[in-house]
Design an enzyme around this catalytic site. Structure first.
Site, mmCIF file in Angstrom:
data_model
loop_
_atom_site.group_PDB
_atom_site.id
_atom_site.type_symbol
_atom_site.label_atom_id
_atom_site.label_comp_id
_atom_site.label_asym_id
_atom_site.label_seq_id
_atom_site.Cartn_x
_atom_site.Cartn_y
_atom_site.Cartn_z
ATOM 1 N NE ARG B 31 -3.821 -1.099 1.829
ATOM 2 C CZ ARG B 31 -4.446 -1.752 2.796
ATOM 3 N NH1 ARG B 31 -4.692 -1.155 3.940
ATOM 4 N NH2 ARG B 31 -4.847 -2.988 2.626
ATOM 5 N NE ARG B 35 -7.902 6.013 3.438
ATOM 6 C CZ ARG B 35 -8.502 5.687 4.573
ATOM 7 N NH1 ARG B 35 -8.994 6.642 5.352
ATOM 8 N NH2 ARG B 35 -8.607 4.425 4.943
ATOM 9 N NE ARG B 44 -10.945 7.035 -2.089
ATOM 10 C CZ ARG B 44 -12.252 7.297 -2.028
ATOM 11 N NH1 ARG B 44 -12.748 8.311 -2.690
ATOM 12 N NH2 ARG B 44 -13.048 6.518 -1.326
ATOM 13 C CG ASP B 80 -9.348 -3.538 -3.200
ATOM 14 O OD1 ASP B 80 -8.920 -2.976 -2.183
ATOM 15 O OD2 ASP B 80 -10.126 -4.517 -3.160
ATOM 16 C CE1 TYR B 158 -13.314 -7.797 2.334
ATOM 17 C CE2 TYR B 158 -11.499 -9.190 1.626
ATOM 18 C CZ TYR B 158 -11.965 -8.119 2.351
ATOM 19 O OH TYR B 158 -11.099 -7.372 3.114
#
Lengths: 349, 349
Positions: B31, B35, B44, B80, B158
């Site tokens: 990652r 962010r 974003r 992702d 998921y």
């Protein structure tokens, strides 16, 4: 007509812990009193969780629910690891859907300095009274009682984060960055929790269990250097009672050697380690407790039986093994699966 | 003025993976585009996460942000693990504060039967195009590109749970109870993910990374019997590209031997295992990647440096080691800590 009961000291559970061979494998379950039981839910519908913990009559009733329903080898006093924080000055509540919340989390040097080390006879009076209340019934059944407390790292996570958190990063930054503050916080938590265990033993608990729920989040060298010394502090205090001590942590596989060196009698392991590997790493003397995946209890009986068999096969021939789950009973667990699990473990040879 | 660049094939990252000694330890960060970077947050603010993944220009831009800002040894395509599920027929969105949500989770035999195995050139066209777009810039910098996909177990969690879940109990009950359905689901997921990796290599990825985020939740015997065969299926497909493959899982310490037997070139480990123990258990041939605790990056530099030193000390003399974190960069990470970390690892001897 009088029924002759084996005295508690001769119970399978205590005998196994003391290294006395027993033919039958003793079994108890973490969170054996809980939402999966209709008796529990009926009581919970009328009381908050903190009421059920704080009011001795309620805590005693819940403690006895699973030992009345099933052929368990031990009772564990109904409580939670967090109420001892209230006596330290933290404001605790359990929020629906959110879990525990500490309304005044510990964030500054001043917050840590202000934490008290309470007398458990005052701050945890309800739990101690509940222990005294269940003793006669357990004596009549020949069942030992487990008292428990949270370990300092897990308590620190809640105290610093103010509730559940994914990474416990505030607690862990404090641990990594602020040696003196961390020492002060952890010493207060270890002392509070250790003295609470001691008081539970004096009130009638036969075995003391230390739960270190979040310890599996730590790198092994951090556990050894910054957490284990405080687990030892807690154990040193609790050991004054002369009762056996169990140490359990979720995800504690990588920490077994360190945990095994802590001075306890029993190491509880979660389902993510093979019991044979755990035994090899712990050596022959410690008692090993675990480790069925709690999710297996949600499956149909034939699947559950196969999973129990797998655990029993890993523990085959191990005279120092106590059957338990690798974590607490899940709320969706069918009661019948719990009953059959306990019968099956007792019948297994 | 022309700058002579080392070709990608001579990059430290690829050389280490191929067992060619390099003086400097290569470093990239899971990652690394995210962010914590102001450039990322600026983009974003104007786009949804799925837009940033699906629109090649945006994904390419984000992919290059960290390699422009820092002296990283590899780029990883911005994406992702979940978008490949959309091509299978699952409806995915990312909900603020909640994370990923699958609106039509897989709950029945019919749901599983209805899942498609899509052609990645159609379903993941945006990511493949982004890979082609970043190639020239990375070639100019002599930097390899990592493509990636989720492993079948994590994708199954998921798909079945419909989002994040604490215990993944629906997926795990399916795994334990329904052999044929589990096989069908896992084969579809492994094929989809494997073919996506293959397509990424064809589009220009130099290395392929498999992320098995939730695999640390499994008992080792369940991993070996019910998950590893499908990881191998995925690897068998992806290996057709002839590119090195990295396999990473959070909490994979107890699974290292099994993961090491999967046929990959590099095993990524999280921070909860000592690298010397990981090396001993993996044997001398596999490349080891990890494992700084991401929380250390939130601490002041002197603490962070000490933690980097601890990782480097564990990897001392290991010619087959790539520096990374034990999990993704946390959003609150100071940019300057990332810069200094990378410089420090490169300067360390």
């Amino acid at each position: 007509m009088s029924v002759t009961t084996t005295p508690v000291s001769q119970s399978r559970f205590l005998q196994r812990i003391q290294g006395v061979p027993t033919e039958t494998t003793p079994v108890w379950l973490m969170r054996q009193a809980g939402r999966y039981m209709p008796e529990y839910r009926a009581l919970r519908a009328r009381h908050t969780l903190l009421e059920m913990i704080r009011q001795p009559e309620l805590a005693a009733e819940v403690t006895l629910q699973p030992v009345s329903a099933f052929d368990l080898d031990a009772a564990i006093i109904f409580s939670d690891i967090l109420p001892p924080l209230e006596g330290m000055g933290l404001e605790l509540s359990f929020v629906k859907g959110e879990g525990p919340v500490i309304h005044n989390p510990v964030r500054t040097a001043g917050d840590i300095a202000a934490l008290r080390v309470p007398d458990p006879h005052e701050s945890m009076q309800g739990t101690l009274e509940a222990i005294r209340m269940v003793r006669p019934e357990l004596d009549a059944r020949g069942l030992p009682l487990i008292g428990f407390a949270g370990a300092p790292f897990t308590l620190a996570c809640y105290a610093v984060e103010g509730g559940k958190s994914r990474y416990h990063e505030n607690a862990r930054i404090l641990m990594l960055s602020e040696d003196a503050l961390w020492d002060q916080l952890m010493t207060k938590l270890a002392t509070t929790a250790g003295e609470f265990l001691l008081a539970q033993a004096e009130a009638g608990a036969n075995v003391l269990n230390i739960f270190d729920t979040w310890v599996g989040e730590l790198a092994p060298h951090h556990y050894e250097q910054r957490v284990l010394p405080y687990v030892r502090q807690m154990i040193d205090i609790a050991a004054g009672a002369g009762k056996p001590i169990i140490l359990f942590g979720v995800g504690n596989g990588p920490l077994l050697e360190a945990m095994g060196s802590s001075g306890v009698d029993v190491i509880g392991v979660d389902w993510r380690i093979d019991l044979r590997i755990a035994r090899r790493r712990l050596g022959p003397d410690l008692v090993l407790q675990g480790n069925l995946d709690p999710v297996a209890l949600l499956a149909p009986w034939d699947v559950l039986r196969r999973e129990i068999d797998a655990v029993l096969a890993q523990a085959k021939g191990d005279e120092r093994f106590i059957f338990n789950l690798g974590h607490g009973v899940l709320p969706a667990t069918p009661v019948d699966n719990v009953r059959r699990l306990i019968e099956y473990v007792h019948e297994a040879r």
